[in-house]
Design an enzyme around this catalytic site. Structure first.
Site, PDB file in Angstrom:
ATOM      1  N   HIS A 235      69.582  61.106 120.200  1.00  0.00           N
ATOM      2  CA  HIS A 235      70.242  61.062 119.479  1.00  0.00           C
ATOM      3  C   HIS A 235      70.519  62.523 119.334  1.00  0.00           C
ATOM      4  CE1 HIS A 235      71.033  60.433 114.931  1.00  0.00           C
ATOM      5  NE2 HIS A 235      70.633  61.800 115.198  1.00  0.00           N
ATOM      6  N   GLU A 236      69.324  62.930 119.356  1.00  0.00           N
ATOM      7  CA  GLU A 236      69.786  64.966 119.284  1.00  0.00           C
ATOM      8  C   GLU A 236      70.454  64.891 121.067  1.00  0.00           C
ATOM      9  OE1 GLU A 236      68.500  65.962 116.974  1.00  0.00           O
ATOM     10  OE2 GLU A 236      67.542  65.185 115.595  1.00  0.00           O
TER      11      GLU A 236
ATOM     12  N   HIS B  82      74.548  64.359 120.184  1.00  0.00           N
ATOM     13  CA  HIS B  82      74.720  65.935 119.399  1.00  0.00           C
ATOM     14  C   HIS B  82      75.296  66.771 119.041  1.00  0.00           C
ATOM     15  CE1 HIS B  82      73.661  63.888 114.688  1.00  0.00           C
ATOM     16  NE2 HIS B  82      72.910  63.708 115.196  1.00  0.00           N
TER      17      HIS B  82
END
Length: 208
Positions: free
Chosen positions: A23-24, A27
């Site tokens: 997820h990170e 980003h």
């Protein structure tokens, strides 16, 4: 009871770490691709868990099923189209979780369909990876600051409404506490989780 908790913690840990890290990283990778070098300077363009995991956030997620990773910092002034690009960066995290969940489902179906040996423990771990990533994607799309859904909503709202919407952030902690202490998440997650997994199963059935 402790043994059940320990077993659940061990088998769910890979799914939690994968969900947080992917997820990170997503980003950071999309922000970098759109012209913001901030994530690179902060060492976030890596799949190394140490760069993304907050120890307390991980512990809370294991114990209370509610936690957090280290948020990726971006500078929207580095984007050519700040409004559009902020939306794309915000969508990247949940989208990556849904992709991981779908690919995990494909692996499970493939192994079952073609008789690939699989222990109960391995099947449980893969199921946790799939479900946790779906839940992680859904949760981060909720329009509660500072979740990704709030960034997306803020960018599509008219300016005056967006400014008023920012005031919600001061109450975010109370909102999260309300979510934890009530069955709201079950009311939201169960139908959405079934909907997302249902779509994945249809597509996977076509592919395999």
């Amino acid at each position: 009871m402790f043994e059940n908790f320990l077993m659940r913690a061990i088998t769910s840990l890979p799914g939690i770490i994968i969900a947080m890290v992917v997820h990170e990283w997503a980003h950071a990778r999309v922000a970098y691709a759109l012209g913001d070098f901030t994530p690179k300077m902060q060492g976030r363009l890596t799949l190394n868990p140490m760069a993304h995991i907050d120890p307390f956030g991980l512990l809370f997620l294991l114990v209370a099923h509610f936690g957090w990773a280290k948020p990726v910092q971006i500078n929207p002034y580095n984007f050519s189209n700040p409004k559009r690009d902020d939306i794309l960066v915000s969508l990247a995290g949940p989208a990556s979780n849904f992709l991981v969940a779908f690919l995990t489902l494909l692996v499970l179906i493939f192994m079952v369909k073609f008789g690939v040996p699989m222990s109960d423990g391995m099947k449980l771990v893969l199921n946790f990876i799939m479900v946790i990533n779906v839940n992680f994607g859904i949760f981060n799309l909720l329009p509660i600051p500072p979740l990704d859904g709030s960034h997306i909503l803020k960018q599509i709202l008219p300016y005056e409404l967006a400014q008023r919407y920012e005031f919600i952030e001061r109450y975010s902690m109370f909102i999260f506490l309300l979510i934890i202490m009530t069955p709201i998440l079950d009311w939201v997650f169960v139908p959405l989780q079934r909907f997302v997994l249902g779509i994945f199963q249809i597509v996977a059935g076509i592919l395999l």
